[in-house]
Design a protein around this motif. Sequence first.
Motif, PDB file in Angstrom:
ATOM      1  N   LEU A 219       4.435  -2.764  -8.625  1.00  0.00           N
ATOM      2  CA  LEU A 219       3.806  -3.661  -7.658  1.00  0.00           C
ATOM      3  C   LEU A 219       4.345  -5.080  -7.753  1.00  0.00           C
ATOM      4  CD1 LEU A 219       0.076  -2.498  -7.820  1.00  0.00           C
ATOM      5  CD2 LEU A 219       1.776  -1.969  -6.067  1.00  0.00           C
TER       6      LEU A 219
ATOM      7  N   ARG B 283      -3.538   7.751  -2.011  1.00  0.00           N
ATOM      8  CA  ARG B 283      -3.143   6.613  -2.846  1.00  0.00           C
ATOM      9  C   ARG B 283      -2.970   5.365  -1.994  1.00  0.00           C
ATOM     10  NH1 ARG B 283       0.310  10.563  -5.192  1.00  0.00           N
ATOM     11  NH2 ARG B 283       2.145   9.661  -4.182  1.00  0.00           N
TER      12      ARG B 283
ATOM     13  N   GLY C 214       4.276   0.629  -2.583  1.00  0.00           N
ATOM     14  CA  GLY C 214       3.790   0.302  -3.911  1.00  0.00           C
ATOM     15  C   GLY C 214       2.849   1.370  -4.438  1.00  0.00           C
ATOM     16  N   TYR C 215       1.627   1.389  -3.921  1.00  0.00           N
ATOM     17  CA  TYR C 215       0.640   2.363  -4.381  1.00  0.00           C
ATOM     18  C   TYR C 215       1.028   3.804  -4.010  1.00  0.00           C
ATOM     19  CZ  TYR C 215      -2.683  -1.340  -5.626  1.00  0.00           C
ATOM     20  OH  TYR C 215      -3.305  -2.419  -6.224  1.00  0.00           O
TER      21      TYR C 215
ATOM     22  N   GLU D  41      -8.109  -1.672  -2.788  1.00  0.00           N
ATOM     23  CA  GLU D  41      -7.927  -2.549  -3.934  1.00  0.00           C
ATOM     24  C   GLU D  41      -7.450  -3.928  -3.487  1.00  0.00           C
ATOM     25  OE1 GLU D  41      -7.889  -4.076  -7.715  1.00  0.00           O
ATOM     26  OE2 GLU D  41      -8.823  -2.234  -6.969  1.00  0.00           O
TER      27      GLU D  41
ATOM     28  N   LYS E  25       4.185   4.729  -5.891  1.00  0.00           N
ATOM     29  CA  LYS E  25       4.041   4.352  -7.296  1.00  0.00           C
ATOM     30  C   LYS E  25       5.201   3.485  -7.791  1.00  0.00           C
ATOM     31  CE  LYS E  25       1.475   8.588  -8.411  1.00  0.00           C
ATOM     32  NZ  LYS E  25       1.381   9.777  -9.293  1.00  0.00           N
TER      33      LYS E  25
ATOM     34  N   ALA F  70       0.815  -1.216   0.000  1.00  0.00           N
ATOM     35  CA  ALA F  70       0.000   0.000   0.000  1.00  0.00           C
ATOM     36  C   ALA F  70       0.849   1.268   0.000  1.00  0.00           C
ATOM     37  CB  ALA F  70      -0.939  -0.008   1.209  1.00  0.00           C
TER      38      ALA F  70
ATOM     39  N   GLY G 256      -5.003   1.948  -2.392  1.00  0.00           N
ATOM     40  CA  GLY G 256      -4.295   0.685  -2.535  1.00  0.00           C
ATOM     41  C   GLY G 256      -4.812  -0.375  -1.589  1.00  0.00           C
TER      42      GLY G 256
END
Length: 211
Positions: free
Chosen positions: A110, A162, A103-104, A169, A107, A100, A166
Motif C-alpha cells: 500500500l 478484498r 492495493g487491497y 478501511e 495485495k 482499493a 479496502g
Amino acid sequence: MFITLEGPEGSGKTSQLPDLAAFLREDGWNVLTTREPGGTDIGDQVRQVLMRIDNTAMDPRAETLLFLAARAQLVAQIIRPALAEDRVVISDRYGDSTIAYQGYGHKNDLNTIRQMLAFATGGLIPDLTILMDVDPAIGLRRKKSEGEWNRMDAYELEFHRRVRAGYLELAREDPKRWVVLDASQSREMVQSALRQVVLARLTPPSVAHNA
C-alpha cells in the motif's frame, strides 16, 4: 470542488452520476463530469487495454501502471484546468480505486501504491469522496444482468471482497473526506442521498461568486 464516486463493481456510480450532475447544473453549478480509466483520448485508449476481457495475462503491476498513466493524463488535461476555472468536477472513480483494487485487491504494498499515486496526480486529493457501498456478489450480479462484463469484473469474488474491505478501511481512516452510502437501496433513494451529501458540502453559487 473535486468530488469522486467510488465503490465496488455494480454499485451504480456510472448510472447515478448523470442525474446528480444534471441536478447540480439546474441548481446553478458549473459541473464537469469525467470517468476513470479514460476521460481523455489517451486515457480511453488505455481503458481499452485494461478492460479487454481477453487480456487475462496482464500482470497486476502492469495493471497498476496503466491505471496510473491514464489518471496522470486526466488530471493534467481535464481535472486541474476545470478546478482552476472554479468548476465542480465529479469523477466516476479516481485514485482511491487504485488503492482499493490494485492495493487491497491484488495485495500490493500500500505504501508503494500511495507513493505512485501521489506522483501520477501531483498530490491532487478530492474534497469529497462518496463510497457507494454494496455487497460484491450483488454488484456483480447487477453487472451481468445489465450485459456489461470486462476483465476487472471477471476477477474471483474473493478479490472483489478484498476491494470492498479496502474501500471501507479507507473511509474509516478519513471520515472527513469520505461519506458511505448504502447502494443496495432503490435507485431513487440512492440518488436522493447523493444529492443531500453533495449539497451539504457545496457553498451556494452566489456566495462562492461573491467570495
